[in-house]
Scaffold this motif. Structure first.
Motif, PDB file in Angstrom:
ATOM      1  N   ARG A 180     -86.357 -30.133 -44.444  1.00 24.49           N
ATOM      2  CA  ARG A 180     -85.452 -28.997 -44.223  1.00 24.49           C
ATOM      3  C   ARG A 180     -86.143 -27.683 -44.567  1.00 24.49           C
ATOM      4  N   ARG A 181     -86.810 -27.642 -45.693  1.00 25.42           N
ATOM      5  CA  ARG A 181     -87.452 -26.391 -46.112  1.00 25.42           C
ATOM      6  C   ARG A 181     -88.582 -25.990 -45.164  1.00 25.42           C
TER       7      ARG A 181
ATOM      8  N   TRP B 203     -80.014 -28.934 -34.451  1.00 29.88           N
ATOM      9  CA  TRP B 203     -80.683 -28.938 -33.157  1.00 29.88           C
ATOM     10  C   TRP B 203     -79.787 -29.624 -32.121  1.00 29.88           C
TER      11      TRP B 203
ATOM     12  N   LYS C  10     -83.292 -25.517 -29.974  1.00 27.27           N
ATOM     13  CA  LYS C  10     -82.458 -24.732 -30.889  1.00 27.27           C
ATOM     14  C   LYS C  10     -82.623 -23.265 -30.552  1.00 27.27           C
TER      15      LYS C  10
ATOM     16  N   MET D 169     -88.765 -26.811 -41.942  1.00 28.21           N
ATOM     17  CA  MET D 169     -88.143 -26.377 -40.685  1.00 28.21           C
ATOM     18  C   MET D 169     -87.527 -24.987 -40.823  1.00 28.21           C
ATOM     19  N   GLU D 170     -86.903 -24.704 -41.955  1.00 25.05           N
ATOM     20  CA  GLU D 170     -86.349 -23.361 -42.167  1.00 25.05           C
ATOM     21  C   GLU D 170     -87.456 -22.320 -42.184  1.00 25.05           C
ATOM     22  N   ALA D 171     -88.570 -22.642 -42.811  1.00 23.28           N
ATOM     23  CA  ALA D 171     -89.702 -21.718 -42.836  1.00 23.28           C
ATOM     24  C   ALA D 171     -90.273 -21.517 -41.437  1.00 23.28           C
TER      25      ALA D 171
ATOM     26  N   TYR E 194     -83.150 -33.979 -37.229  1.00 23.96           N
ATOM     27  CA  TYR E 194     -83.019 -32.788 -36.392  1.00 23.96           C
ATOM     28  C   TYR E 194     -81.566 -32.506 -36.053  1.00 23.96           C
TER      29      TYR E 194
ATOM     30  N   GLU F 147     -88.603 -21.743 -38.629  1.00 24.43           N
ATOM     31  CA  GLU F 147     -87.641 -20.909 -37.907  1.00 24.43           C
ATOM     32  C   GLU F 147     -87.781 -19.442 -38.304  1.00 24.43           C
ATOM     33  N   THR F 148     -87.985 -19.195 -39.587  1.00 22.24           N
ATOM     34  CA  THR F 148     -88.192 -17.825 -40.058  1.00 22.24           C
ATOM     35  C   THR F 148     -89.440 -17.224 -39.416  1.00 22.24           C
TER      36      THR F 148
ATOM     37  N   PHE G 236     -80.033 -30.769 -38.859  1.00 16.43           N
ATOM     38  CA  PHE G 236     -80.542 -29.402 -38.997  1.00 16.43           C
ATOM     39  C   PHE G 236     -80.016 -28.470 -37.905  1.00 16.43           C
TER      40      PHE G 236
ATOM     41  N   LEU H  65     -82.238 -19.547 -31.888  1.00 15.86           N
ATOM     42  CA  LEU H  65     -82.185 -18.857 -33.189  1.00 15.86           C
ATOM     43  C   LEU H  65     -81.422 -17.542 -33.052  1.00 15.86           C
TER      44      LEU H  65
END
Length: 173
Positions: free
Chosen positions: A109-110, A146, A171, A112-114, A141, A116-117, A144, A173
């Protein structure tokens, strides 16, 4: 949970982390992850792959993110931004890998969040990825956020040589 540092790696940092990156990839393939390689897959077989990723980072085609604990790389994901001219708004998520010894810490998760950022920072608002159908990553996914786009039967091989279907996700954003 240990203190985890997730950051974007430069070409030099990727090359300096080759042993850890190779160990992560080898561990995932040996554990059955369908990420493009066949068993047996010892860490030394992964080095040339990671050298290619480092070169793609240098060319600006890939953003490589790494998760470290106490200076040891334990997870990674790539954001493929080397797209065609008519796709400046999208990117591909590639090779979300977490060493089996570090699973259950929320690193997927962390990472994937990074990713996306980083995508947003680079003006990418549509992300795509694919994963082996029926494997644990598929459910990750969906959790998260998706969206499943579809499944292609017999798209790839599992590391042991069996055919596997592949599920495609996107996904916005």
């Amino acid at each position: 949970m240990p203190d985890v540092d997730i950051r974007v790696l430069t070409e030099e940092e990727a090359l300096a982390s080759l042993p850890s990156l190779a160990d992560i990839l080898s561990d995932c393939v040996e554990g059955g992850a369908s990420v493009g390689f066949m068993q047996p897959f010892p860490p030394n077989a992964a080095v040339s792959f990671w050298k290619g990723v480092a070169a793609a980072v240098a060319r600006g085609e890939t953003v490589l993110l790494g998760a470290e604990v106490d200076g040891r790389m334990i997870g990674t994901v790539q954001l493929g931004i080397g797209t065609m001219p008519n796709q400046p708004h999208r990117a591909d998520i590639k090779k979300l890998l977490v060493h089996r010894s570090a699973r259950g810490l929320g690193l997927s998760r962390r990472l994937m969040e990074a990713a996306e950022t980083e995508a947003i920072k680079r003006g990418r608002r549509v992300l795509l990825l694919d994963t082996a159908t029926g494997e644990p990553a598929e459910a990750i996914y969906e959790r998260f956020g998706w969206t499943r786009a579809g499944v292609v039967p017999d798209y790839a091989l599992m590391p042991d040589g069996r055919y596997c279907a592949t599920t495609f996700f996107y996904k916005h954003l």
